[in-house]
Design a protein around this motif. Structure first.
Motif, PDB file in Angstrom:
ATOM      1  N   PHE A 148     -44.303 -31.170 -13.222  1.00  0.00           N
ATOM      2  CA  PHE A 148     -45.414 -31.632 -14.048  1.00  0.00           C
ATOM      3  C   PHE A 148     -44.975 -31.522 -15.512  1.00  0.00           C
ATOM      4  CE2 PHE A 148     -47.453 -29.992 -10.188  1.00  0.00           C
ATOM      5  CZ  PHE A 148     -48.217 -31.080  -9.815  1.00  0.00           C
ATOM      6  N   PRO A 149     -44.467 -32.615 -16.098  1.00  0.00           N
ATOM      7  CA  PRO A 149     -43.930 -32.547 -17.460  1.00  0.00           C
ATOM      8  C   PRO A 149     -44.963 -32.190 -18.531  1.00  0.00           C
ATOM      9  CG  PRO A 149     -43.190 -34.529 -16.333  1.00  0.00           C
ATOM     10  CD  PRO A 149     -44.266 -33.941 -15.495  1.00  0.00           C
ATOM     11  N   GLU A 150     -46.256 -32.342 -18.224  1.00  0.00           N
ATOM     12  CA  GLU A 150     -47.285 -31.961 -19.195  1.00  0.00           C
ATOM     13  C   GLU A 150     -47.454 -30.447 -19.265  1.00  0.00           C
ATOM     14  OE1 GLU A 150     -50.933 -34.909 -18.978  1.00  0.00           O
ATOM     15  OE2 GLU A 150     -50.097 -34.570 -16.970  1.00  0.00           O
ATOM     16  N   GLY A 151     -47.095 -29.743 -18.197  1.00  0.00           N
ATOM     17  CA  GLY A 151     -47.267 -28.298 -18.168  1.00  0.00           C
ATOM     18  C   GLY A 151     -48.724 -27.902 -18.345  1.00  0.00           C
ATOM     19  N   ILE A 152     -48.952 -26.793 -19.052  1.00  0.00           N
ATOM     20  CA  ILE A 152     -50.329 -26.321 -19.248  1.00  0.00           C
ATOM     21  C   ILE A 152     -51.131 -27.247 -20.154  1.00  0.00           C
ATOM     22  CG2 ILE A 152     -49.728 -23.913 -18.834  1.00  0.00           C
ATOM     23  CD1 ILE A 152     -49.802 -23.477 -21.857  1.00  0.00           C
ATOM     24  N   ARG A 153     -50.435 -28.123 -20.894  1.00  0.00           N
ATOM     25  CA  ARG A 153     -51.167 -29.102 -21.714  1.00  0.00           C
ATOM     26  C   ARG A 153     -52.007 -30.007 -20.827  1.00  0.00           C
ATOM     27  NH1 ARG A 153     -46.013 -28.915 -23.733  1.00  0.00           N
ATOM     28  NH2 ARG A 153     -45.385 -30.704 -22.465  1.00  0.00           N
ATOM     29  N   GLY A 154     -51.508 -30.262 -19.613  1.00  0.00           N
ATOM     30  CA  GLY A 154     -52.246 -31.116 -18.689  1.00  0.00           C
ATOM     31  C   GLY A 154     -53.263 -30.355 -17.871  1.00  0.00           C
ATOM     32  N   SER A 155     -52.838 -29.236 -17.273  1.00  0.00           N
ATOM     33  CA  SER A 155     -53.743 -28.500 -16.386  1.00  0.00           C
ATOM     34  C   SER A 155     -54.902 -27.856 -17.138  1.00  0.00           C
ATOM     35  CB  SER A 155     -52.970 -27.416 -15.628  1.00  0.00           C
ATOM     36  OG  SER A 155     -52.372 -26.502 -16.525  1.00  0.00           O
ATOM     37  N   GLY A 156     -54.680 -27.472 -18.390  1.00  0.00           N
ATOM     38  CA  GLY A 156     -55.724 -26.768 -19.139  1.00  0.00           C
ATOM     39  C   GLY A 156     -56.570 -27.633 -20.045  1.00  0.00           C
ATOM     40  N   LYS A 157     -56.406 -28.946 -19.974  1.00  0.00           N
ATOM     41  CA  LYS A 157     -57.176 -29.797 -20.891  1.00  0.00           C
ATOM     42  C   LYS A 157     -58.642 -29.892 -20.460  1.00  0.00           C
ATOM     43  CE  LYS A 157     -56.069 -34.279 -18.738  1.00  0.00           C
ATOM     44  NZ  LYS A 157     -55.200 -33.811 -17.652  1.00  0.00           N
ATOM     45  N   PRO A 158     -59.556 -30.124 -21.403  1.00  0.00           N
ATOM     46  CA  PRO A 158     -60.981 -30.230 -21.059  1.00  0.00           C
ATOM     47  C   PRO A 158     -61.291 -31.533 -20.336  1.00  0.00           C
ATOM     48  CG  PRO A 158     -60.649 -30.712 -23.375  1.00  0.00           C
ATOM     49  CD  PRO A 158     -59.327 -30.236 -22.859  1.00  0.00           C
ATOM     50  N   TYR A 159     -62.440 -31.569 -19.704  1.00  0.00           N
ATOM     51  CA  TYR A 159     -62.857 -32.727 -18.923  1.00  0.00           C
ATOM     52  C   TYR A 159     -63.004 -33.980 -19.787  1.00  0.00           C
ATOM     53  CZ  TYR A 159     -65.415 -35.388 -15.367  1.00  0.00           C
ATOM     54  OH  TYR A 159     -65.811 -36.334 -14.460  1.00  0.00           O
ATOM     55  N   SER A 160     -63.291 -33.783 -21.064  1.00  0.00           N
ATOM     56  CA  SER A 160     -63.446 -34.934 -21.962  1.00  0.00           C
ATOM     57  C   SER A 160     -62.142 -35.735 -22.093  1.00  0.00           C
ATOM     58  CB  SER A 160     -63.908 -34.464 -23.346  1.00  0.00           C
ATOM     59  OG  SER A 160     -62.960 -33.571 -23.915  1.00  0.00           O
ATOM     60  N   LYS A 161     -61.004 -35.113 -21.742  1.00  0.00           N
ATOM     61  CA  LYS A 161     -59.705 -35.788 -21.840  1.00  0.00           C
ATOM     62  C   LYS A 161     -59.153 -36.134 -20.459  1.00  0.00           C
ATOM     63  CE  LYS A 161     -58.344 -33.772 -26.278  1.00  0.00           C
ATOM     64  NZ  LYS A 161     -57.282 -33.014 -27.022  1.00  0.00           N
ATOM     65  N   ARG A 162     -60.034 -36.211 -19.476  1.00  0.00           N
ATOM     66  CA  ARG A 162     -59.584 -36.481 -18.110  1.00  0.00           C
ATOM     67  C   ARG A 162     -58.801 -37.786 -18.030  1.00  0.00           C
ATOM     68  NH1 ARG A 162     -64.824 -37.285 -18.872  1.00  0.00           N
ATOM     69  NH2 ARG A 162     -65.911 -39.150 -18.122  1.00  0.00           N
ATOM     70  N   TYR A 163     -57.746 -37.730 -17.280  1.00  0.00           N
ATOM     71  CA  TYR A 163     -56.848 -38.849 -17.021  1.00  0.00           C
ATOM     72  C   TYR A 163     -56.174 -39.397 -18.276  1.00  0.00           C
ATOM     73  CZ  TYR A 163     -59.053 -38.278 -12.552  1.00  0.00           C
ATOM     74  OH  TYR A 163     -59.513 -37.716 -11.391  1.00  0.00           O
ATOM     75  N   GLU A 164     -56.154 -38.592 -19.324  1.00  0.00           N
ATOM     76  CA  GLU A 164     -55.368 -38.910 -20.514  1.00  0.00           C
ATOM     77  C   GLU A 164     -54.101 -38.067 -20.461  1.00  0.00           C
ATOM     78  OE1 GLU A 164     -57.500 -38.338 -24.155  1.00  0.00           O
ATOM     79  OE2 GLU A 164     -59.233 -39.504 -23.496  1.00  0.00           O
ATOM     80  N   LEU A 165     -52.966 -38.711 -20.252  1.00  0.00           N
ATOM     81  CA  LEU A 165     -51.722 -37.970 -20.160  1.00  0.00           C
ATOM     82  C   LEU A 165     -51.404 -37.286 -21.487  1.00  0.00           C
ATOM     83  CD1 LEU A 165     -49.400 -40.350 -18.095  1.00  0.00           C
ATOM     84  CD2 LEU A 165     -50.669 -38.358 -17.316  1.00  0.00           C
ATOM     85  N   GLN A 166     -51.042 -36.013 -21.410  1.00  0.00           N
ATOM     86  CA  GLN A 166     -50.652 -35.257 -22.582  1.00  0.00           C
ATOM     87  C   GLN A 166     -49.151 -35.417 -22.813  1.00  0.00           C
ATOM     88  OE1 GLN A 166     -53.454 -33.680 -24.248  1.00  0.00           O
ATOM     89  NE2 GLN A 166     -54.232 -35.112 -22.701  1.00  0.00           N
TER      90      GLN A 166
END
Length: 271
Positions: A148-166
């Motif tokens: 998962f190249p996003e790391g915690i930037r992806g798993s820990g993002k808020p719902y408002s940013k859902r399906y927005e790749l970090q």
């Protein structure tokens, strides 16, 4: 060991036992491979998880045949949901496929091995500390590795940013180039809704020494999950500038975005 033997005898059917024995994996006399994966632990968890996969998240997979039957491969996906549910679902799907099932290895955050018992169990299930050296050795060994190249930037993002790749890290592309390894992109849809968070309490996370503390209900919702596996992407191993490497990363990112869009189009409702 007695407990594990009891659980295996109680939970693992002879049919499942034989099915998972078809998966080629170099293990020693005690059932462990060089990175700690244990066959009996996988059989027990496989038995326990099958209902969660089929009935709770009702996972639908498309394109899983794109993962090579053997040899090294990087399975690269979007990350979400606060907990590593997405990696678990991908791993189960690959190990459960009818043709050429494999035990994929997942690169996990440095935080997880520090948690008592959790790190050991994850290790036995095939997870390995997300370090480039570990990944390189596994690719040399012909393993299928979930990244998962996003790391915690992806798993820990808020719902408002859902399906927005970090932002993606670049290391996975360099590893693919250096080890002549195909990249299979995966779009995961549904895990964003399993534990939707409205915020992250960064000061508390820093004080506790953990990646993030989400503001979310302590519930894992039964969102329906779609896993879309794309065609393998190959990169030649050649001398490149950092900008050229970034362009290759963006190519993978674009493929994952397309697979996410496909999953969002496939689903009729969140649940």
């Amino acid at each position: 060991m007695k407990l594990k033997a009891f659980l295996k005898k109680t939970l693992v059917s002879s049919e499942l036992d034989q099915k998972l024995d078809r998966i080629k994996n170099p293990v020693g006399s005690l059932g462990y491979d060089p990175w700690g994966l244990n066959t009996d632990t996988n059989k027990i968890m496989f038995s326990l998880f099958s209902t969660i996969y089929d009935k709770y998240f009702r996972v639908e997979t498309h394109g899983i045949e794109h993962i090579p039957s053997s040899g090294p491969v990087l399975i690269v996906a979007n990350h979400s949901g606060q907990l590593p549910i997405d990696g678990t679902l991908i791993g189960y799907a690959v190990a459960n496929r009818e043709h050429a099932p494999r035990y994929p290895r997942a690169m996990i955050e440095r935080f997880f091995p520090t948690v008592p018992y959790v790190g050991n169990v994850l290790n036995q299930l095939g997870a390995v500390l997300g370090d480039p050296t570990n990944c390189a050795k596994m690719l040399d060994n012909g393993e299928a590795v979930i990244v998962f190249p996003e790391g915690i930037r992806g798993s820990g993002k808020p719902y408002s940013k859902r399906y927005e790749l970090q932002r993606f890290g670049n290391g996975f592309v360099r590893l693919a180039m250096e080890h002549n390894t195909p990249i299979v992109p995966v779009g995961v849809v549904g895990c964003e809704e399993t534990i939707p968070a409205i915020a992250n309490i960064k000061p508390l996370a820093k004080m506790l020494g953990i990646p993030y503390v989400p503001v979310a209900l302590p519930v894992i919702f039964p969102a329906k999950v779609h896993l879309n596996f794309g065609k393998p992407i190959y990169f030649d191993n050649e001398e490149l500038t950092e900008d050229q490497v970034v362009r290759r990363v963006e190519k993978v990112k674009k493929a994952i975005n397309g697979l996410i869009a496909k999953g969002l189009e496939q689903r009729k409702s969140i649940f």
